[in-house]
Design a protein around this motif. Sequence first.
Motif, PDB file in Angstrom:
ATOM      1  N   GLU A  78       3.127  -2.010  -3.033  1.00  7.37           N
ATOM      2  CA  GLU A  78       2.712  -1.925  -4.428  1.00  7.37           C
ATOM      3  C   GLU A  78       3.953  -2.127  -5.291  1.00  7.37           C
ATOM      4  O   GLU A  78       3.871  -2.603  -6.413  1.00  7.37           O
ATOM      5  CB  GLU A  78       2.090  -0.550  -4.672  1.00  7.37           C
ATOM      6  CG  GLU A  78       1.299  -0.432  -5.937  1.00  7.37           C
ATOM      7  CD  GLU A  78       0.774   0.988  -6.156  1.00  7.37           C
ATOM      8  OE1 GLU A  78       0.523   1.688  -5.156  1.00  7.37           O
ATOM      9  OE2 GLU A  78       0.643   1.380  -7.327  1.00  7.37           O
ATOM     10  N   PRO A 109      -3.126  -7.949   2.186  1.00  5.93           N
ATOM     11  CA  PRO A 109      -4.345  -7.215   2.548  1.00  5.93           C
ATOM     12  C   PRO A 109      -4.368  -6.787   4.021  1.00  5.93           C
ATOM     13  O   PRO A 109      -4.862  -5.712   4.341  1.00  5.93           O
ATOM     14  CB  PRO A 109      -5.457  -8.214   2.254  1.00  5.93           C
ATOM     15  CG  PRO A 109      -4.895  -9.104   1.205  1.00  5.93           C
ATOM     16  CD  PRO A 109      -3.437  -9.214   1.504  1.00  5.93           C
ATOM     17  N   TYR A 110      -3.807  -7.637   4.883  1.00  8.36           N
ATOM     18  CA  TYR A 110      -3.853  -7.310   6.316  1.00  8.36           C
ATOM     19  C   TYR A 110      -2.865  -6.200   6.654  1.00  8.36           C
ATOM     20  O   TYR A 110      -3.143  -5.363   7.506  1.00  8.36           O
ATOM     21  CB  TYR A 110      -3.626  -8.575   7.141  1.00  8.36           C
ATOM     22  CG  TYR A 110      -4.680  -9.605   6.810  1.00  8.36           C
ATOM     23  CD1 TYR A 110      -5.958  -9.511   7.359  1.00  8.36           C
ATOM     24  CD2 TYR A 110      -4.451 -10.603   5.868  1.00  8.36           C
ATOM     25  CE1 TYR A 110      -6.959 -10.400   7.000  1.00  8.36           C
ATOM     26  CE2 TYR A 110      -5.433 -11.492   5.499  1.00  8.36           C
ATOM     27  CZ  TYR A 110      -6.692 -11.398   6.071  1.00  8.36           C
ATOM     28  OH  TYR A 110      -7.688 -12.263   5.700  1.00  8.36           O
ATOM     29  N   ARG A 169      -2.252  -3.824   4.564  1.00  8.24           N
ATOM     30  CA  ARG A 169      -2.902  -2.615   4.049  1.00  8.24           C
ATOM     31  C   ARG A 169      -4.014  -2.124   4.966  1.00  8.24           C
ATOM     32  O   ARG A 169      -4.352  -0.945   4.968  1.00  8.24           O
ATOM     33  CB  ARG A 169      -3.423  -2.869   2.629  1.00  8.24           C
ATOM     34  CG  ARG A 169      -2.268  -2.974   1.649  1.00  8.24           C
ATOM     35  CD  ARG A 169      -2.710  -3.295   0.258  1.00  8.24           C
ATOM     36  NE  ARG A 169      -1.540  -3.340  -0.638  1.00  8.24           N
ATOM     37  CZ  ARG A 169      -1.556  -3.858  -1.854  1.00  8.24           C
ATOM     38  NH1 ARG A 169      -2.669  -4.361  -2.344  1.00  8.24           N
ATOM     39  NH2 ARG A 169      -0.460  -3.856  -2.590  1.00  8.24           N
ATOM     40  N   ARG A 170      -4.593  -3.051   5.733  1.00  2.00           N
ATOM     41  CA  ARG A 170      -5.642  -2.621   6.673  1.00  2.00           C
ATOM     42  C   ARG A 170      -5.065  -1.831   7.829  1.00  2.00           C
ATOM     43  O   ARG A 170      -5.790  -1.144   8.546  1.00  2.00           O
ATOM     44  CB  ARG A 170      -6.407  -3.832   7.200  1.00  2.00           C
ATOM     45  CG  ARG A 170      -7.280  -4.446   6.125  1.00  2.00           C
ATOM     46  CD  ARG A 170      -7.996  -5.683   6.600  1.00  2.00           C
ATOM     47  NE  ARG A 170      -8.425  -6.478   5.449  1.00  2.00           N
ATOM     48  CZ  ARG A 170      -9.160  -7.564   5.531  1.00  2.00           C
ATOM     49  NH1 ARG A 170      -9.563  -8.001   6.712  1.00  2.00           N
ATOM     50  NH2 ARG A 170      -9.508  -8.224   4.443  1.00  2.00           N
ATOM     51  N   THR A 206     -13.479  -5.325   3.728  1.00  2.00           N
ATOM     52  CA  THR A 206     -12.607  -5.909   4.747  1.00  2.00           C
ATOM     53  C   THR A 206     -13.434  -6.713   5.743  1.00  2.00           C
ATOM     54  O   THR A 206     -13.031  -6.909   6.885  1.00  2.00           O
ATOM     55  CB  THR A 206     -11.778  -4.835   5.469  1.00  2.00           C
ATOM     56  OG1 THR A 206     -12.650  -3.796   5.899  1.00  2.00           O
ATOM     57  CG2 THR A 206     -10.735  -4.254   4.554  1.00  2.00           C
ATOM     58  N   TYR A 256      -6.199  -1.612  -2.308  1.00  2.00           N
ATOM     59  CA  TYR A 256      -5.521  -0.660  -1.422  1.00  2.00           C
ATOM     60  C   TYR A 256      -6.138  -0.577  -0.043  1.00  2.00           C
ATOM     61  O   TYR A 256      -5.463  -0.255   0.915  1.00  2.00           O
ATOM     62  CB  TYR A 256      -5.481   0.735  -2.062  1.00  2.00           C
ATOM     63  CG  TYR A 256      -4.531   0.805  -3.206  1.00  2.00           C
ATOM     64  CD1 TYR A 256      -3.267   0.227  -3.080  1.00  2.00           C
ATOM     65  CD2 TYR A 256      -4.881   1.394  -4.401  1.00  2.00           C
ATOM     66  CE1 TYR A 256      -2.386   0.247  -4.145  1.00  2.00           C
ATOM     67  CE2 TYR A 256      -4.006   1.418  -5.468  1.00  2.00           C
ATOM     68  CZ  TYR A 256      -2.759   0.833  -5.327  1.00  2.00           C
ATOM     69  OH  TYR A 256      -1.896   0.848  -6.372  1.00  2.00           O
ATOM     70  N   VAL A 257      -7.442  -0.817   0.029  1.00  2.06           N
ATOM     71  CA  VAL A 257      -8.045  -0.752   1.362  1.00  2.06           C
ATOM     72  C   VAL A 257      -8.008  -2.117   2.049  1.00  2.06           C
ATOM     73  O   VAL A 257      -8.594  -2.287   3.115  1.00  2.06           O
ATOM     74  CB  VAL A 257      -9.478  -0.170   1.340  1.00  2.06           C
ATOM     75  CG1 VAL A 257      -9.464   1.252   0.825  1.00  2.06           C
ATOM     76  CG2 VAL A 257     -10.408  -1.041   0.524  1.00  2.06           C
ATOM     77  N   GLY A 258      -7.334  -3.075   1.455  1.00  2.89           N
ATOM     78  CA  GLY A 258      -7.072  -4.330   2.159  1.00  2.89           C
ATOM     79  C   GLY A 258      -8.067  -5.444   1.939  1.00  2.89           C
ATOM     80  O   GLY A 258      -8.259  -6.295   2.802  1.00  2.89           O
ATOM     81  N   ALA A 259      -8.715  -5.456   0.753  1.00  5.67           N
ATOM     82  CA  ALA A 259      -9.594  -6.594   0.452  1.00  5.67           C
ATOM     83  C   ALA A 259      -8.734  -7.799   0.076  1.00  5.67           C
ATOM     84  O   ALA A 259      -7.733  -7.656  -0.610  1.00  5.67           O
ATOM     85  CB  ALA A 259     -10.516  -6.245  -0.713  1.00  5.67           C
ATOM     86  N   PHE A 308     -12.139 -12.131  -1.677  1.00  7.51           N
ATOM     87  CA  PHE A 308     -13.200 -11.122  -1.627  1.00  7.51           C
ATOM     88  C   PHE A 308     -13.373 -10.441  -2.975  1.00  7.51           C
ATOM     89  O   PHE A 308     -14.481 -10.222  -3.439  1.00  7.51           O
ATOM     90  CB  PHE A 308     -12.822 -10.056  -0.587  1.00  7.51           C
ATOM     91  CG  PHE A 308     -13.873  -9.825   0.428  1.00  7.51           C
ATOM     92  CD1 PHE A 308     -13.906 -10.560   1.594  1.00  7.51           C
ATOM     93  CD2 PHE A 308     -14.846  -8.859   0.225  1.00  7.51           C
ATOM     94  CE1 PHE A 308     -14.883 -10.338   2.536  1.00  7.51           C
ATOM     95  CE2 PHE A 308     -15.823  -8.637   1.164  1.00  7.51           C
ATOM     96  CZ  PHE A 308     -15.840  -9.372   2.324  1.00  7.51           C
TER      97      PHE A 308
END
Lengths: 227, 301
Positions: free
Chosen positions: A51, A75-76, A78-79, A107, B208-211, B215
């Motif tokens: 961030e 995003p990956y 963060r997953r 996701t 934050y949850v990875g979208a 998307f």
Amino acid sequence: MIEFRNVTKEYPGGVLALDEVDFTIDKGEFVFILGHSGAGKSTLLKLMLKEEDPTDGVITIADYNLNKIRRRKIPYLRRELGVVFQDFRLIPTMTAYENVAFAMRVTNVAAREIRRRVPYILKIVGLEDKSMAYPEQLSGGEQQRVALARALVHNPKIILADEPTGNIDPKLSIEIVELLKEINRLGTTVVIVTHDIGLANRFKARTIILKDGRVVRDTKAKGGSAT
Amino acid sequence: MRGSSFGYLVKQGIINVWINRMMSMASIGILTACMIIVGGSGLLAVNVRDIFREIENKNELVVFVKEETDEIVLNEMYSKIDGMEHVSSYHYVSKADALEEQKSFMGDKGYLLEGLEDDNPLPASFRVKVDSLENLESVVLELNQMNGVDSISAPTDLAKTLTGVEKAFLILGSIIIGILIVASAVVISNTIRLTLYARRREIRIMKYVGATDSFIRLPFVVEGITIGAVSAGLAFGVLSLIYESLGVMFSKSGITWLTGVSTSLIPFANLWQYVLLAFLGFGVFIGAFGSGSSIRRYLRA
Ligand SMILES: Nc1ncnc2c1ncn2[C@@H]1O[C@H](COP(=O)(O)OP(=O)(O)OP(=O)(O)O)[C@@H](O)[C@H]1O
Ligand SMILES: [Mg+2]
């Protein structure tokens, strides 16, 4: 799993939030990051989530070099991380169930897998009979558990919890940490950020102490919690 | 992206339109109005063009040939006219032909011209059609330089007016359409920005949850496209009603020239596919473009 190499973060305006921070957290560890208000704890989490970017130093999370990661890949990264925010960050217009399912949906998880997994996770955090309640109908501790369920739901390699015990009474704090301990036993790396020194002491886990942006103490692997 | 996710995101986009319905309705209203204006101008333009075409076809130059022009000069005139660039067709009307023409023109009073065959006062002429009214003047100038030309009768003033009108239409139309396109894009992008603002929390959490960006973007693009498509449908309905009823009104008006206009109107049945396609294309493009431009800023932050 988590590596900080001489990381410095200076915010625009000259606030030095982190100063040459250097530590490594291995896979499967259970770690407290302890520090007073303004010590730089949240900044640490923000850097891990990409961030914010460090002013200097190298950060590696789950094989991603955050200095070099491409925007598309964030995003990956963060997953791989399940984050429980201090203010929960739940969506008020969604039920507990939807809040958790939402994280899976965005996701790209199959609908059937979501229907199977969400009730299971809500059960783990002890909210199976509150799944249709909206955040405002839930107590602080319950909201926190929804946030925790959301962090857990896609089986992240690392759980990051920012002040997970900040807004709740001591008994509930202990329950939450117990639960995280349980998850850690199944192999997930857990990092808990807190200013509650009593809590950190109670669990006899590795504790990294931050003071004014510097690591002043790191009790590496004390008492067999880190396996 | 898997089908179930895609379906979910599309549904979210349509829900966005509903949640944000005041603003959605406002932008659908504005967009519909823009499309009606643009589409209306378009229909007017094709009809005017159509009428101009007819005028262009009907109006021919008449090149009167001097009395006592001999074969040689006449042949020279033939080959000159034949070689001229902007002449689309021509034919020669001899003195005798001109008299016949005049006779049939006068109908049952044609007998008045009987006996003039030997002392025919009507001149021979070339009837020349020009490919476009724009070129009329230059053709007249060129013809005037030929030998054997007595005079030329040409609707140059009409041609000037008509080409001027056509050009003005084109320029004004382009300006109006340009302004309306920009306005439509701004309206949609502001509407989407409001939804984005209302959903900023969700967007942050999604990140934050990875979208992935695509998307996050999709529901908003769907929202924009939905607004665009609904506006297109409405504009099409309204415009077709206006067009059809104007035709009926003109034909029943009792005013001669309006009745004339109504008969030369291109029937909507020949036009509706183009209108619908243009509206849908415009709506979808503006919707996608407008939403895309406002999301880009959100995704950067
Ligand atoms: N965006 C920002 N811009 C400028 N300064 C900031 C920003 N965010 C944090 N800081 C400063 O950086 C320092 C560390 O902040 P940080 O939020 O990391 O502290 P913290 O340890 O999480 O504190 P708390 O326990 O109160 O949450 C503070 O002095 C803070 O004022
Ligand atoms: Mg903090």
